[in-house]
Design a protein around this motif. Structure first.
Motif, PDB file in Angstrom:
ATOM      1  N   TYR A 106       0.897  -1.183   0.121  1.00 34.43           N
ATOM      2  CA  TYR A 106       0.161   0.093   0.124  1.00 34.43           C
ATOM      3  C   TYR A 106       0.865   1.386  -0.107  1.00 34.43           C
ATOM      4  O   TYR A 106       0.465   2.300  -0.621  1.00 34.43           O
ATOM      5  CB  TYR A 106      -0.915   0.053   1.297  1.00 34.43           C
TER       6      TYR A 106
ATOM      7  N   LEU B 160      -4.239  -6.502  -6.882  1.00 31.51           N
ATOM      8  CA  LEU B 160      -5.150  -7.397  -7.824  1.00 31.51           C
ATOM      9  C   LEU B 160      -4.900  -6.815  -9.096  1.00 31.51           C
ATOM     10  O   LEU B 160      -4.849  -7.845 -10.078  1.00 31.51           O
ATOM     11  CB  LEU B 160      -6.654  -7.320  -7.221  1.00 31.51           C
TER      12      LEU B 160
ATOM     13  N   VAL C 290      -8.335 -12.715  -2.461  1.00 35.76           N
ATOM     14  CA  VAL C 290      -8.263 -11.366  -2.459  1.00 35.76           C
ATOM     15  C   VAL C 290      -8.300 -10.883  -1.112  1.00 35.76           C
ATOM     16  O   VAL C 290      -9.412 -11.145  -0.335  1.00 35.76           O
ATOM     17  CB  VAL C 290      -9.282 -10.718  -3.476  1.00 35.76           C
TER      18      VAL C 290
ATOM     19  N   LYS D 135      -8.880  -7.956   1.221  1.00 36.71           N
ATOM     20  CA  LYS D 135      -9.441  -6.790   1.182  1.00 36.71           C
ATOM     21  C   LYS D 135      -8.900  -5.679   2.059  1.00 36.71           C
ATOM     22  O   LYS D 135      -9.007  -4.617   1.820  1.00 36.71           O
ATOM     23  CB  LYS D 135     -11.043  -6.733   1.353  1.00 36.71           C
ATOM     24  N   ALA D 136      -8.688  -6.338   3.299  1.00 35.54           N
ATOM     25  CA  ALA D 136      -8.100  -5.279   4.324  1.00 35.54           C
ATOM     26  C   ALA D 136      -7.377  -6.528   5.496  1.00 35.54           C
ATOM     27  O   ALA D 136      -7.664  -7.522   5.742  1.00 35.54           O
ATOM     28  CB  ALA D 136      -9.138  -4.505   5.088  1.00 35.54           C
TER      29      ALA D 136
ATOM     30  N   ARG E 168     -12.301  -1.546   7.460  1.00 34.36           N
ATOM     31  CA  ARG E 168     -11.212  -1.174   6.341  1.00 34.36           C
ATOM     32  C   ARG E 168     -11.741  -1.647   4.915  1.00 34.36           C
ATOM     33  O   ARG E 168     -11.271  -1.141   4.056  1.00 34.36           O
ATOM     34  CB  ARG E 168      -9.931  -1.500   6.884  1.00 34.36           C
ATOM     35  N   ALA E 169     -12.197  -2.927   5.137  1.00 28.49           N
ATOM     36  CA  ALA E 169     -12.919  -3.736   3.861  1.00 28.49           C
ATOM     37  C   ALA E 169     -13.974  -3.147   3.187  1.00 28.49           C
ATOM     38  O   ALA E 169     -14.226  -3.702   2.115  1.00 28.49           O
ATOM     39  CB  ALA E 169     -12.644  -5.201   4.033  1.00 28.49           C
TER      40      ALA E 169
ATOM     41  N   VAL F 259     -16.693  -4.272   4.417  1.00 27.33           N
ATOM     42  CA  VAL F 259     -17.424  -5.360   4.289  1.00 27.33           C
ATOM     43  C   VAL F 259     -18.548  -5.240   5.641  1.00 27.33           C
ATOM     44  O   VAL F 259     -17.918  -5.350   6.850  1.00 27.33           O
ATOM     45  CB  VAL F 259     -16.805  -6.630   4.511  1.00 27.33           C
TER      46      VAL F 259
END
Length: 169
Positions: free
Chosen positions: A30, A90, A103, A105-106, A136-137, A139
């Motif tokens: 990141y 990704l 994947v 996501k966070a 963070r994701a 979700v």
């Protein structure tokens, strides 16, 4: 051989070392410190004192299996192993034609703070780190269909972990 560059270090955070290494590798990706990262973990039992101390603490199962979150939970079975993953953004993995297994996501990282002992998790800290990762994701907890938990297989630790997860979800 590969001429890798970027951050390179060892992590020892007990049971969470592999996940901590992945979290730190993601931070490096990141932050633009690298374009790809290898993160992994190794568990070696190189001294019999390790098993003696775990046994003295009552952390090891009396049998050859761990019954995490089970009625007869009596400890965990310590073992050796090694694993590693290659992490890339990704879009880059798609461009490179890589086989993508998952994947991420966070991720999130924290420490449990003061507890009643090494074998006693902090449900508030566990809830906080799970909630942070979900936020963070982006979700919602209702969208989570699979969860991998620590599950020490102990009558004390497992219910505390369930309490932390229940709080987070």
């Amino acid at each position: 051989l590969f001429d890798f560059s970027g951050p390179s270090f060892a992590v020892d955070s007990a049971c969470s070392s592999s996940l901590t290494a992945i979290h730190l590798a993601l931070d490096s990706l990141y932050g633009g410190l690298c374009d790809a990262a290898i993160a992994g973990g190794v568990s070696l039992i190189v001294d019999p004192q390790h098993m003696i101390e775990l046994s003295a603490l009552g952390m090891l199962s009396e049998g050859a299996e761990c019954r995490s979150f089970g009625r007869n939970a009596d400890g965990f079975v310590d073992a050796e192993g090694v694993g590693a993953v290659i992490l890339k953004p990704l879009a880059q993995a798609v461009r490179d034609g890589d086989h993508i297994h998952a994947v991420i996501k966070a991720s999130a990282l924290n420490a449990g703070g003061r507890t009643h002992g090494y074998t006693v998790p902090n449900p508030v800290a566990q809830a906080d780190v799970v909630s942070t990762a979900l936020a963070r994701a982006g979700v919602d907890s209702t969208d989570v269909s699979y969860l991998e938990a620590h599950g020490t297989g102990t009558a004390l630790g497992d219910p505390i972990e369930v309490a932390g997860l229940t709080r987070a979800f």
